[in-house]
Design a protein around this motif. Structure first.
Motif, mmCIF file in Angstrom:
data_model
loop_
_atom_site.group_PDB
_atom_site.id
_atom_site.type_symbol
_atom_site.label_atom_id
_atom_site.label_comp_id
_atom_site.label_asym_id
_atom_site.label_seq_id
_atom_site.Cartn_x
_atom_site.Cartn_y
_atom_site.Cartn_z
ATOM 1 N N VAL A 71 0.760 -1.094 -0.002
ATOM 2 C CA VAL A 71 0.002 0.203 -0.039
ATOM 3 C C VAL A 71 0.963 1.193 -0.003
ATOM 4 O O VAL A 71 0.412 2.086 -0.707
ATOM 5 N N PHE A 72 1.818 1.298 0.922
ATOM 6 C CA PHE A 72 2.416 2.420 1.178
ATOM 7 C C PHE A 72 4.029 2.700 0.221
ATOM 8 O O PHE A 72 4.564 3.506 0.232
ATOM 9 N N GLY A 73 4.142 1.371 -0.516
ATOM 10 C CA GLY A 73 5.304 1.417 -1.217
ATOM 11 C C GLY A 73 6.737 1.479 -0.506
ATOM 12 O O GLY A 73 7.807 2.099 -1.078
ATOM 13 N N SER A 74 6.525 0.634 0.454
ATOM 14 C CA SER A 74 7.999 0.690 1.579
ATOM 15 C C SER A 74 9.027 0.148 0.661
ATOM 16 O O SER A 74 8.985 -0.790 -0.172
ATOM 17 N N LEU A 75 10.317 0.610 0.781
ATOM 18 C CA LEU A 75 11.480 0.246 0.350
ATOM 19 C C LEU A 75 12.219 -0.765 0.865
ATOM 20 O O LEU A 75 13.294 -1.184 0.334
ATOM 21 N N ARG A 76 11.698 -1.087 2.229
ATOM 22 C CA ARG A 76 12.472 -2.060 3.102
ATOM 23 C C ARG A 76 12.242 -3.357 2.560
ATOM 24 O O ARG A 76 13.072 -4.313 3.103
ATOM 25 N N CYS A 77 11.353 -3.617 1.849
ATOM 26 C CA CYS A 77 11.076 -5.049 1.190
ATOM 27 C C CYS A 77 10.947 -5.378 -0.093
ATOM 28 O O CYS A 77 11.048 -4.063 -0.703
ATOM 29 N N ASP A 78 10.601 -6.356 -0.667
ATOM 30 C CA ASP A 78 10.502 -6.362 -2.033
ATOM 31 C C ASP A 78 8.727 -6.622 -2.314
ATOM 32 O O ASP A 78 8.502 -7.047 -3.679
ATOM 33 N N CYS A 79 8.132 -6.696 -1.389
ATOM 34 C CA CYS A 79 6.594 -7.191 -1.373
ATOM 35 C C CYS A 79 5.761 -6.373 -2.447
ATOM 36 O O CYS A 79 5.034 -7.152 -3.468
ATOM 37 N N GLY A 80 5.942 -5.012 -2.419
ATOM 38 C CA GLY A 80 4.922 -4.285 -3.342
ATOM 39 C C GLY A 80 5.350 -4.527 -5.101
ATOM 40 O O GLY A 80 4.631 -4.764 -5.784
ATOM 41 N N GLU A 81 6.883 -4.664 -5.133
ATOM 42 C CA GLU A 81 7.127 -4.936 -6.392
ATOM 43 C C GLU A 81 6.952 -6.245 -7.023
ATOM 44 O O GLU A 81 6.391 -6.589 -7.980
ATOM 45 N N GLN A 82 7.065 -7.397 -5.795
ATOM 46 C CA GLN A 82 6.387 -8.518 -6.321
ATOM 47 C C GLN A 82 5.222 -8.811 -6.484
ATOM 48 O O GLN A 82 4.748 -9.466 -7.594
ATOM 49 N N LEU A 83 4.287 -7.978 -5.657
ATOM 50 C CA LEU A 83 2.941 -8.040 -6.101
ATOM 51 C C LEU A 83 2.548 -7.439 -7.582
ATOM 52 O O LEU A 83 1.854 -8.281 -8.387
ATOM 53 N N ASP A 84 2.957 -6.360 -7.924
ATOM 54 C CA ASP A 84 2.824 -5.906 -9.203
ATOM 55 C C ASP A 84 3.579 -6.674 -10.528
ATOM 56 O O ASP A 84 2.562 -7.030 -11.402
ATOM 57 N N MET A 85 4.422 -7.180 -9.956
ATOM 58 C CA MET A 85 5.226 -8.140 -11.077
ATOM 59 C C MET A 85 4.142 -9.505 -11.283
ATOM 60 O O MET A 85 4.077 -9.821 -12.436
ATOM 61 N N ALA A 86 3.546 -9.903 -10.182
ATOM 62 C CA ALA A 86 2.970 -10.945 -10.381
ATOM 63 C C ALA A 86 1.624 -10.720 -11.044
ATOM 64 O O ALA A 86 1.237 -11.612 -11.892
ATOM 65 N N LEU A 87 0.965 -9.544 -10.818
ATOM 66 C CA LEU A 87 -0.035 -9.382 -11.658
ATOM 67 C C LEU A 87 0.078 -8.991 -13.143
ATOM 68 O O LEU A 87 -0.838 -9.422 -13.839
ATOM 69 N N GLU A 88 1.160 -8.273 -13.376
ATOM 70 C CA GLU A 88 1.448 -8.371 -14.719
ATOM 71 C C GLU A 88 1.807 -9.500 -15.348
ATOM 72 O O GLU A 88 1.437 -9.473 -16.698
ATOM 73 N N ARG A 89 2.389 -10.615 -14.793
ATOM 74 C CA ARG A 89 2.805 -11.805 -15.335
ATOM 75 C C ARG A 89 1.483 -12.430 -15.784
ATOM 76 O O ARG A 89 1.152 -13.038 -16.795
ATOM 77 N N ILE A 90 0.660 -12.535 -14.825
ATOM 78 C CA ILE A 90 -0.753 -13.043 -14.948
ATOM 79 C C ILE A 90 -1.544 -12.610 -15.979
ATOM 80 O O ILE A 90 -1.975 -12.976 -17.073
ATOM 81 N N ALA A 91 -1.455 -11.068 -15.875
ATOM 82 C CA ALA A 91 -2.216 -10.418 -17.120
ATOM 83 C C ALA A 91 -1.493 -10.693 -18.633
ATOM 84 O O ALA A 91 -2.418 -11.009 -19.595
ATOM 85 N N LYS A 92 -0.237 -10.877 -18.840
ATOM 86 C CA LYS A 92 0.291 -10.933 -19.746
ATOM 87 C C LYS A 92 -0.077 -12.454 -20.461
ATOM 88 O O LYS A 92 -0.232 -12.709 -21.643
ATOM 89 N N LYS A 93 -0.042 -13.352 -19.390
ATOM 90 C CA LYS A 93 -0.350 -14.752 -19.776
ATOM 91 C C LYS A 93 -1.803 -14.853 -20.269
ATOM 92 O O LYS A 93 -2.306 -15.874 -20.986
ATOM 93 N N GLY A 94 -2.858 -14.193 -19.705
ATOM 94 C CA GLY A 94 -3.964 -14.162 -19.664
ATOM 95 C C GLY A 94 -4.824 -15.067 -18.966
ATOM 96 O O GLY A 94 -6.346 -15.184 -18.983
#
Length: 222
Positions: free
Chosen positions: A73-96
Motif C-alpha cells: 500500500v505505502f510502497g515501502s522500500l524496506r522489502c520487495d513485497c510491493g514490487e513482487q505483487l505488481d510483477m505477479a499481476l503483470e505476469r498473470i495479465a500478460k499470460k491471460g
C-alpha cells in the motif's frame, strides 16, 4: 465461480475456508475475478484474483502473496513485497490466465503489523530481519499455506506453476496435494534499503535468490 465438484471433494478433509463473495475486478494490470474466502480457523478473509479460465486446468500460473501493508500500500522500500505483487499481476495479465492469492493475516511473516514495525526499528539498530523477530520472542516465519492450497483446490486447479523464491511455499502446496510442476523465479532488483534484507532471506532463510553480487544494484533515488 469456485468449482462445485472441487468444493465437494474438500468436504472429506478438514475444511479451512469458505467461498463467500465473487465479483469482476478491473485493475490497472487488467481484468480479474475476485473470489473472497473466509477462514474458519481465524476469521481472516483471503482473496483470489483470477484471470481467465483455470478450473480443471494444469500448470496454472500462481502467486501466493502474503499481506504487506507497508510494501503493497505505502510502497515501502524496506522489502520487495510491493514490487513482487505488481510483477505477479503483470505476469498473470500478460499470460491471460492465472491466480494471485492475497493471503491476509500474514503481515511480517505472521508476526503482525506492530511487531513488524518494531522489527524495523531493531533493524535500524543493526539487527537483520531474522534476529529482529527473535529479539521480540517471535518466530522467524509462522505463516501457514494450508488455506491457500484449499482455495486453489476449490477453484478446480489441478497443478501450478508457482512464482516464488520461497521453498516453504513449494513444499506446503505439495504436501497439501497441489502439485507444483514448475517454480518461476520471482525476484526484484534490490535497492539501497532492501539489499541487506534480501541477502538475509537468501543466506539465513534459504530463499532461492541470486546472490546480490549477480544483480544490478540500484539506488532508491533513481
Amino acid at each position: 465461480m469456485p468449482n462445485s465438484h472441487a468444493s465437494a471433494a474438500l468436504e472429506g478433509a478438514t475444511r479451512l475456508v469458505d467461498a463467500v463473495a465473487t465479483s469482476r475486478l478491473p485493475t490497472r494490470h487488467g481484468e480479474f475475478t475476485a473470489h473472497v474466502y473466509h477462514s474458519r480457523r481465524d476469521g481472516v478473509e483471503h482473496v483470489a484474483l483470477v484471470a481467465g479460465e483455470v478450473t480443471g486446468h494444469e500448470a496454472v500460473l500462481v502467486r501466493l502473496h502474503s499481506e504487506c501493508l507497508t510494501g503493497d500500500v505505502f510502497g515501502s522500500l524496506r522489502c520487495d513485497c510491493g514490487e513482487q505483487l505488481d510483477m505477479a499481476l503483470e505476469r498473470i495479465a500478460k499470460k491471460g490466465t492465472g491466480v494471485l492469492l492475497y493471503l491476509r493475516g500474514q503481515e511480517g511473516r505472521g508476526i503482525g503489523l506492530a511487531h513488524k514495525i518494531q522489527a524495523y526499528a531493531l533493524q535500524d539498530q543493526g539487527m537483520d530481519t531474522v534476529d529482529a523477530n527473535v529479539a521480540q520472542g517471535l518466530p522467524i516465519d509462522s505463516r501457514s499455506y494450508e488455506a491457500a492450497a484449499q482455495i486453489l483446490q476449490d477453484l478446480g486447479i489441478k497443478s501450478v506453476r508457482l512464482m516464488s523464491n520461497n521453498p516453504k511455499k513449494l513444499a506446503a502446496l505439495e504436501a497439501a496435494g497441489v502439485p507444483v510442476v514448475e517454480r518461476l523465479v520471482h525476484q526484484v532488483v534490490p535497492n539501497a534499503e532492501n539489499r541487506h534484507y534480501l541477502e538475509t532471506k537468501r543466506v539465513r532463510m534459504g530463499h532461492m535468490l541470486a546472490p546480490d553480487t549477480h544483480l544490478n544494484y540500484r539506488s532508491h533515488n533513481e
